[in-house]
Design a protein around this motif. Structure first.
Motif, PDB file in Angstrom:
ATOM      1  N   ALA A  53      -2.822   0.335  -4.861  1.00  0.00           N
ATOM      2  CA  ALA A  53      -2.728   0.670  -3.532  1.00  0.00           C
ATOM      3  C   ALA A  53      -3.984   0.440  -2.677  1.00  0.00           C
ATOM      4  CB  ALA A  53      -2.300   2.193  -3.238  1.00  0.00           C
ATOM      5  N   GLU A  80       0.894  -1.067  -0.028  1.00  0.00           N
ATOM      6  CA  GLU A  80       0.053   0.038  -0.053  1.00  0.00           C
ATOM      7  C   GLU A  80       0.688   1.271   0.229  1.00  0.00           C
ATOM      8  OE1 GLU A  80      -3.693   1.956   2.542  1.00  0.00           O
ATOM      9  OE2 GLU A  80      -2.592   0.152   3.372  1.00  0.00           O
ATOM     10  N   ALA A 106      -4.712  -2.261   0.336  1.00  0.00           N
ATOM     11  CA  ALA A 106      -5.357  -1.925   1.439  1.00  0.00           C
ATOM     12  C   ALA A 106      -6.810  -2.822   1.751  1.00  0.00           C
ATOM     13  CB  ALA A 106      -6.008  -0.528   1.317  1.00  0.00           C
TER      14      ALA A 106
END
Length: 683
Positions: free
Chosen positions: A509, A501, A513
């Motif tokens: 990203a 991330e 997450a």
């Protein structure tokens, strides 16, 4: 016309084409199952998976504008495989979920909702988007959106539920099911390819589940067919058993039950006393005999019970043994002889249970009679035990004291049942037994006039419980090992997810997450399971407890862990409830949940009032409110393998509170939720 592909592209086409052909080719084999429900579930699984694979082939080979359509239709059949798999697993393991109307309607509703989202993707684009790619060959790249990952997560969870049912059957079947376990585990192998496709462009992200189903079908239908049938046949015995939770509601029953007792057809979820009052009355009766009217006359069943303990929650398995012939003889004898002598009492004791061996003690605890099968269990002959004290077959001094306590209860007029009692064999090894003890009265004393002073002996019926105890111990070890490994592996996953991330941008990203948050939710599940394990053997004897200091400790802990939360408490100086200290675990789950889901600056109000009979604790928040499924868990403990909340926390609240003779209620406002726990006051 088909699209031109390079060798790599044709390799993908061939892989899915072979998977689809294998699934279709296995259908005639699956149709040979005698059981129509297993037959139906397996054929549906193979048919939907094979069709899914065919549309994957079409996705790679058909020209525009049909590729996206082929992929979407394939997704629909792919999601259908999940429900076919669950249907098959429920039928194969002799469960009744696939017949439960509520479960069916929930499944249909979920399927229709998800399919609607998939089919309307061209309008909203939230499920997936596409773009052309030339590496490693010319194909249409599928960029999955948040709705896809949500549905994929649901699919994986439901598939895992089915695998759990199957693995549990393998474990309890008594057969060597290692090959079948490996084959079933291969169903999850494509998940590794799906995960790998997220991290490397060399593997195309197209969902590889049909490959796993193809391998599974070859293994169980052609290579290990006999083992597959043998394991399933362990559920086909004509035993009559009913699983009842500690609230008295029917949760499951063996396949033969509704055939013998039509009253219990579709009775899962109902209270036993309402669905089958005659059985409920038999359980409470002295002789525990159920009389059942049939077209062939009266049938008689001996009702016995064994406990299934999960923490403080004590469920029961009710076993019904057909004793019609013996019971008819007994009743004919009673009609001829109004006065029962000691031999009649002994006869009734034998009928009351089908145990491995039977023994009789005098009031001083010495054997006066032992049936011959004792030698197979303990190594002593009946003659060797005659006249000797019961302590000779008890494992240790602590068990001797425990045995004397139970004998005193019987001599006081009680009938007792002891589970997993340690006995010592003639060879010096320890074995475990379930023992039922009943007093034997002087037969010359009328039944209505008998008192403990008329007891002339003790009747003991003993069943070998050693293998069951070992099996339960193994399951407990597996539970702890899996929980430990889950924590370790999830810690690695969360660590790498955080690294990804921080190193990636944009959508990549965001995906990292999602992986991290999913792993954290699994860690929360592991921690809740650990709490259950730690509290599973605690006594349910309640004691006076002041709730106010408990709440004060929780507020201090909450302010430490959730600094942004605003907490107010309205409580008297003392509030004594009849409960146990572990109520603090349930209260913490509620306040912690309110703080986590109450927005950026959650506001929590805790109120305590003392009524004549109960102590009321109200926890209110200003959050978005509980989802309906979570509310059902909290109010009724509804937590099944197909209908459940996202975690164990709220189920733990319900379980702890109700096991302490309390109850839980949830009320909704325009904003926020109020949960009220009511605990009894000391009498």
């Amino acid at each position: 016309m088909l699209r031109l592909l390079n060798p790599i592209g044709w390799a993908y086409v061939g892989m899915f084409a072979v998977s689809g052909l294998v699934c279709f080719a296995a259908i005639p084999r699956a149709q040979k199952f005698d059981d129509p429900e297993i037959h139906r579930g397996l054929v549906w699984l193979l048919g939907t998976t094979g069709t899914w694979a065919v549309f994957k082939v079409a996705f790679f080979t058909v020209p525009d504008p049909f590729r996206q359509t082929a992929y979407t239709i394939g997704l629909v059949f792919g999601f259908a495989t999940v429900w076919a798999w669950l249907y098959f697993c429920s039928a194969y393991t002799d469960r009744v979920y696939h017949r439960n109307r509520l479960v069916r309607w929930l499944s249909v509703g979920t399927f229709v909702s998800v399919v609607s989202v998939k089919l309307t993707n061209p309008l909203h684009g939230l499920y997936f988007t596409t773009q052309e790619a030339t590496t490693p060959f010319n194909y249409l790249v599928i960029e999955h959106g948040i709705l896809h990952w949500s549905v994929t997560g649901l699919s994986y969870v439901l598939a895992a539920v089915g695998m759990f049912m199957v693995f549990e059957l393998y474990l309890e079947s008594g057969y060597d099911a290692k090959p079948l376990g490996v084959l079933t585990g291969l169903l999850g192998l494509p998940v590794a390819l799906d995960v790998a496709a997220l991290t490397t462009p060399r593997i195309i992200n197209v969902i590889y589940a049909p490959i796993g189903v193809a391998i599974f079908s070859i293994g169980v239908l052609f290579v290990f067919q006999q083992e597959f049938i043998a394991v399933q046949s362990t559920t086909r015995a004509d035993d009559l058993s009913i699983y009842v939770d500690d609230g008295g509601r029917i949760r499951d029953y063996s396949r033969a039950v509704p055939t013998v007792f039509p009253e219990l057809e579709d009775a899962v979820g109902e209270e036993l006393s309402g669905a089958f009052p005659a059985l409920a009355a038999a359980i409470e009766s002295d002789d525990q005999i159920l009389t059942h009217e049939t077209a062939d006359g009266k049938q008689y069943y001996f009702v016995s019970m064994s406990g299934v303990t999960f923490g403080d929650s004590n469920a029961r398995v009710i076993l019904l043994s057909d004793v019609t012939e013996s019971e008819r003889q007994r009743r004919a004898l009673i009609e001829r002889e109004r006065e029962l002598d000691e031999q009649n009492e002994l006869y009734r004791a034998i009928i009351d249970a089908s145990f491995d061996f039977m023994s009789r003690l005098d009031p001083d605890g010495r054997f006066t009679h032992v049936s011959a099968p004792v030698e197979d269990f303990l190594g002593y002959t009946a003659e060797e035990l005659d006249g000797r004290p019961i302590a000779v077959v008890v494992a240790d001094s602590e068990a001797v004291e425990r045995a004397q306590t139970q004998l005193d209860r019987i001599l006081g007029g009680e009938t007792i049942q002891v589970r997993d009692f340690p006995l010592e064999t003639k060879a010096g090894t320890t074995v475990y037994a379930d023992i039922r003890g009943t007093p034997v009265y002087d037969g010359s004393v009328p039944t209505e006039e008998r008192t403990p002073a008329d007891i002339v002996g003790i009747q003991l019926m003993t069943r070998d419980a050693t293998e069951r105890r070992q099996r339960e111990g193994l399951i407990s070890v597996i539970n702890r090992v899996l929980r430990h490994n889950l924590r370790n592996e999830m810690t690695v996953i969360t660590g790498y997810a955080e690294m990804l991330e921080s190193e990636l941008d944009g959508e990549q990203a965001a995906r990292a997450a999602v992986i991290g948050s999913t792993a954290n939710r699994l860690l929360d599940l592991s921690e809740s399971a650990q709490v259950i394990e730690e509290n599973r053997e605690l006594s349910a004897d309640l004691e006076p407890t002041d709730i106010v200091p408990v709440v004060e400790r929780l507020v201090t802990q909450l302010e430490t862990q959730h600094a942004d939360a605003s907490v107010s408490v309205d409580a008297p100086e003392t509030a004594i409830a009849e409960t146990l200290p572990r109520i603090e675990i349930a209260l913490w789950e509620l306040v912690d949940n309110a703080a986590k889901h109450g927005g950026e600056r959650p506001s929590i109000e805790i109120g305590i009032t003392v009524d004549p009979d109960v102590v009321r604790l109200r926890i209110s928040d200003d959050g978005p409110g509980l989802p309906e499924i979570e509310r059902s868990v909290l109010e009724s403990g509804e937590e099944t393998q197909l209908v459940h909340g996202r975690g164990l926390g709220l189920w733990l609240v319900y379980w702890i509170t109700t096991s302490l003779d309390g109850d839980v209620d949830v009320t909704e406002a325009e904003t926020g939720t109020t949960v009220e726990i009511r605990l009894p006051r000391p009498s």
